[in-house]
Every structure is written in C-alpha cells, then in structure tokens.
Design an enzyme around this catalytic site. Structure first.
Site, short mmCIF file in Angstrom:
data_model
loop_
_atom_site.label_atom_id
_atom_site.label_comp_id
_atom_site.label_asym_id
_atom_site.label_seq_id
_atom_site.Cartn_x
_atom_site.Cartn_y
_atom_site.Cartn_z
N GLU A 163 0.78 -1.24 0.00
CA GLU A 163 0.00 0.00 0.00
C GLU A 163 0.82 1.29 0.00
O GLU A 163 0.74 2.09 0.95
CB GLU A 163 -0.94 0.01 1.21
CG GLU A 163 -1.92 -1.12 1.24
CD GLU A 163 -2.97 -0.98 2.35
OE1 GLU A 163 -2.77 -0.19 3.29
OE2 GLU A 163 -4.00 -1.65 2.25
N GLU A 341 -5.71 -8.46 0.92
CA GLU A 341 -6.34 -8.09 2.19
C GLU A 341 -7.80 -7.73 1.95
O GLU A 341 -8.11 -7.05 0.95
CB GLU A 341 -5.70 -6.85 2.84
CG GLU A 341 -4.33 -7.06 3.42
CD GLU A 341 -3.74 -5.80 4.03
OE1 GLU A 341 -4.50 -4.91 4.49
OE2 GLU A 341 -2.50 -5.71 4.03
C1 FCB Z 1 -4.41 -2.07 5.72
C2 FCB Z 1 -3.00 -2.42 6.19
C3 FCB Z 1 -2.96 -3.47 7.27
C4 FCB Z 1 -4.06 -3.29 8.29
C5 FCB Z 1 -5.40 -3.14 7.60
C6 FCB Z 1 -6.57 -3.01 8.54
O1 FCB Z 1 -4.43 -0.81 5.15
O2 FCB Z 1 -2.23 -2.89 5.11
O3 FCB Z 1 -1.68 -3.44 7.86
O4 FCB Z 1 -3.78 -2.19 9.08
O5 FCB Z 1 -5.37 -2.03 6.73
#
Ligand code: FCB
Length: 434
Positions: A163, A341
């Site tokens: 990210e 994620e």
């Molecule tokens: C993302 C991050 C991860 C965690 C989630 C909830 O942006 O990559 O580390 O904090 O959010």
C-alpha cells in the site's frame, strides 16, 4: 428446490489470512513505528504494540490454528529492522527465524506469500529520511537481495511493497502516521521512490529466482460520485480516483510514471513495460464524493457517508459490491489476481461474519464472470496492533487478549473454515445468511 446453489471457487484457490510483522511479532524496538508509539497522543487508545501477538516466539501455534481452520496459504511480512539492524549489518538469526516460520507453514500445507515492506522502516533508515530519500531505492534493493537469497527456495509469491498510497497519505497528508508531516509534494516524492524501488526489486527477485511471482499489495478505494447524474460529482470522484488509486498502481505496473507522480519513465525501467506478475488487491471500503468548490486541497471532492449505510469501527461504509467492481477493473491487466487483504473490525462477530460472506459472494460473482482471481487473504488471523488505532479495532478471526495472550476463535473463523474446506460457499450457508 431452494433459491440458492453452491457458489464454487476455482481448483487450487488459496484461502488464507494476512498479517504484517510489526502488528504481530512484538518488541520490534528498532523501527520507526516503535519510536512513534512512545509519544503520547500518537496512538488513539494510548496503547503500544508491545508484545503484540508474540509471533517472534509463537507464530507456529497460530499457523497451526490457521491450518486447522482449513487455510492453505498465509501472507506475512519480514521486518527490515530485524534483518538489517544497522546499515549493511545482517542478523542471520533473524533470517533463520523466518526460515523456521515459513518452513512450518509449508509443512502445514500452507503457501507463503511474503511482503518485503509493510509500513515499517529501520530507525537508521528513518534517520536518513527513509522514502523521502532517493538512496532508499538502492538500500531497499540490497535488503531484498539478501532476503530473497535467504528465503527464496521456500517462497514463490512476493509482494515488494504494501500500500504505497496509504503509506504516503497517512504519513505526509493526514500526518497521523510517522513521520507525521503534512506536505503533499513530499507524499508524491515518497510514492515515486517506492515505484522506482518496486521496479528495481522486481528485477532483482527475477534475477535470483526466475520463476518467482512478484507483485505489490495495492490498496484500492474506489471514489464514487454521490449523484451519478452530476458531471461535477463525477469529475471530483474521477480526480480522486486518479490521484489515490491510479497513478501509483499504473507507475509500478508499467514503469511509466503517471501524473502527478511525474512524467516519463521510471529511470531504472529500461525497455521493459511490465513489472507485475500478479495484481494484489487490498479492498476494505469505498468513498462517496460530492463536488465542493471550497475543497481545493481535496481536488474539489468532499467525502461523505450516506445515511442508512452500515459502518465499520472506523466509520467507513461497508460496501461489498466495491470488491466486485475492483476485480472487474483489474481484469484488464490479464494477470492472476490475489485479494491480498479484505476484512473488518468488530468487537462482537456478527458484522465480521456478514462482511466475509457478503464480500466472498461478490468475489465469486467476479470469478463466475471470468476474472482470474487465484486467492483470498482475510485481514487478519489473530487480533493485532492496528497502527494508530492501537488495540481498539480487532480484525481477527481469532480473538486475542493482549494482556494474557489468550486466544479464542470467533464464529467467523468457523464460517471461513467451512467455505475454505468446501472451496465453495454452500447453499446451506447462503440460506442461513448471517
Ligand atoms: C491495511 C493495512 C494493514 C491493516 C489493515 C486493517 O491498510 O495494510 O496493515 O492495518 O489495513
């Protein structure tokens, strides 16, 4: 006949969870986040990462839990400040520890995906300006080379950087993460350096390991116009999409800098035009935007939350269709896609169960329409240290009491296990709903 049928996923689909070193390992005292946490006011609930989930000692136990819950993959990151505690000095015991953890994963039948940079920098790098400084491209590459030489025989899926847009936004626009600045020009400089570092690292990994699959974990947060019929709302949304979602991804993908990251090519890109073997998507929510002349700093887009929508603990909308739209958009790259994620925080578990089910239904919808999604990593396995939110927003399939270290699987862990084991969302689950 009921109204539902089983929603199937492709053979060899990866079902896992994702974690990041600093959030789970504990006592990462030699990085920028540890230092940041020590100042009162930086972490909303006044906590620190402390022992975190004690993964430096207990990772295997939790990976056993994940395997017992039907998971066949895990995404984790390695901590630069442990591996290179001082510039050019390597701690072989840290690399050995990562070999143990990854070896354990493999023995449990879990495919590792390893992230090389997930928000934290060694203190010595931070003192030299970290990603504001061009020199970090070379230093990161040296680190990547060392890690891939040490772990490459056990790993074939690599994420170079997690990210970049969130890292730059939170550290240099919002200023609530280290280094706590408000300086948009530098935010773009940081992203530019990350794009260049990705291109260089992509090459290095392929030189050492020609069959490796290399990508990034990209946070896509679609900006949608409040009034789709309004040209001004559409304009505001498209500007924000361009800046937050598109420039960084496009630059890292093609090695061609996309405005406003800059003009021309990433200098290190040479003649090649593709620097990703897969697309890694981190999706949590979308934003609704309306045109507002007074918000020049936000590109004339005011973000708002519509009435009556479900919110997560961050006050963001739960918007499952968003993941479908992202997947359809990324299908244009004709590369395998991993959802690196996706998840939600919930003190109870009802919202989490609903979130998982609704999002997986949308993922399967995209797959059924031909989008090449190869895996899904729920964020996260065990409640962990959530950056500036501290311990106040638990995302885990497994509950953790940070004081005692006690763990307890939540009902959502069982729901996810049922889906992973069947490689399908069964008709029974759909009929029961959440
Ligand atoms: C993302 C991050 C991860 C965690 C989630 C909830 O942006 O990559 O580390 O904090 O959010």
């Amino acid at each position: 006949m009921g109204q539902y049928k089983d929603l199937r996923f492709p053979a060899d689909f990866l079902w896992g969870t994702a974690t990041a070193a600093h959030q789970v390992e504990g006592h990462n005292t030699n990085n920028n986040w540890w230092a940041w946490e020590q100042t009162p006011g930086h972490i909303e609930d006044g906590t620190t990462s402390g022992r975190a989930c004690d993964w430096w000692n207990r990772a295997e136990e939790d990976l056993d839990r994940a395997a017992a819950l039907g998971q066949n993959a895990h995404r984790m990151s390695v901590e630069w400040s442990r591996i290179e505690p001082r510039p050019g000095e390597w701690d072989e015991t840290a690399l050995t520890r990562y070999r143990q953890i990854i070896g354990h994963m493999r023995r449990r039948g879990m495919e590792p995906m390893i992230t090389l940079h997930h928000f934290t920098n060694p203190l010595w790098l931070e003192e030299r300006g970290a990603w504001e400084n061009e020199e970090t491209i070379v230093l990161f590459n040296r680190f990547v080379e060392k890690v891939v030489e040490a772990l490459g025989d056990m790993v074939s899926l690599w994420c170079t950087i997690n990210e970049p847009n969130v890292y730059a936004y939170m550290g240099w626009a919002d200023g609530v993460w280290p280094p706590g600045k408000r300086d948009i020009r530098t935010a773009f400089k940081v992203m530019r350096h990350m794009a260049r570092a990705h291109v260089v690292a992509y090459r290095t990994i392929h030189r050492l390991q020609p069959d490796a699959q290399v990508g990034i974990a990209h946070h896509e947060r679609p900006f949608d116009p409040l009034r789709p019929g309004s040209a001004l709302d559409r304009l505001a949304a498209s500007l924000q999409n361009r800046v937050f979602n598109e420039c960084i991804f496009a630059s890292m993908y093609s090695g061609r800098l996309s405005l406003p990251l800059g003009w021309g090519r990433v200098p290190e890109a040479g003649d090649e035009s593709e620097f990703m073997d897969f697309v890694g998507l981190n999706y949590y929510t979308h934003e609704v935007v309306t045109f507002d002349l007074s918000r020049a700093g936000e590109l004339f887009g005011r973000r708002l939350v519509r009435d009556g929508v479900e919110l997560n603990l961050f006050g963001e909308e739960v918007y499952p269709e968003g993941i479908y739209h992202c997947l359809k958009k990324f299908a244009r790259y004709h590369k395998p896609i991993y959802i690196t994620e996706n998840g939600t925080s919930d003190h109870g578990d009802d919202r989490r169960r609903r979130y998982i089910l609704q999002h997986l239904v949308q993922v399967q919808r995209a797959i059924a329409e031909g989008v090449p999604v190869r895996g899904y990593f729920y964020w996260t396995l065990v409640d962990n240290f959530e950056w500036a939110k501290g311990w106040s927003t638990p995302f885990g399939l497994i509950y953790l009491d940070p004081a005692s270290g006690e763990r307890r699987p939540r009902p959502s862990a069982e729901l996810y296990a049922e889906i992973a084991r069947a490689n399908a969302i069964s008709r029974d689950i759909l009929e029961a709903g959440c």
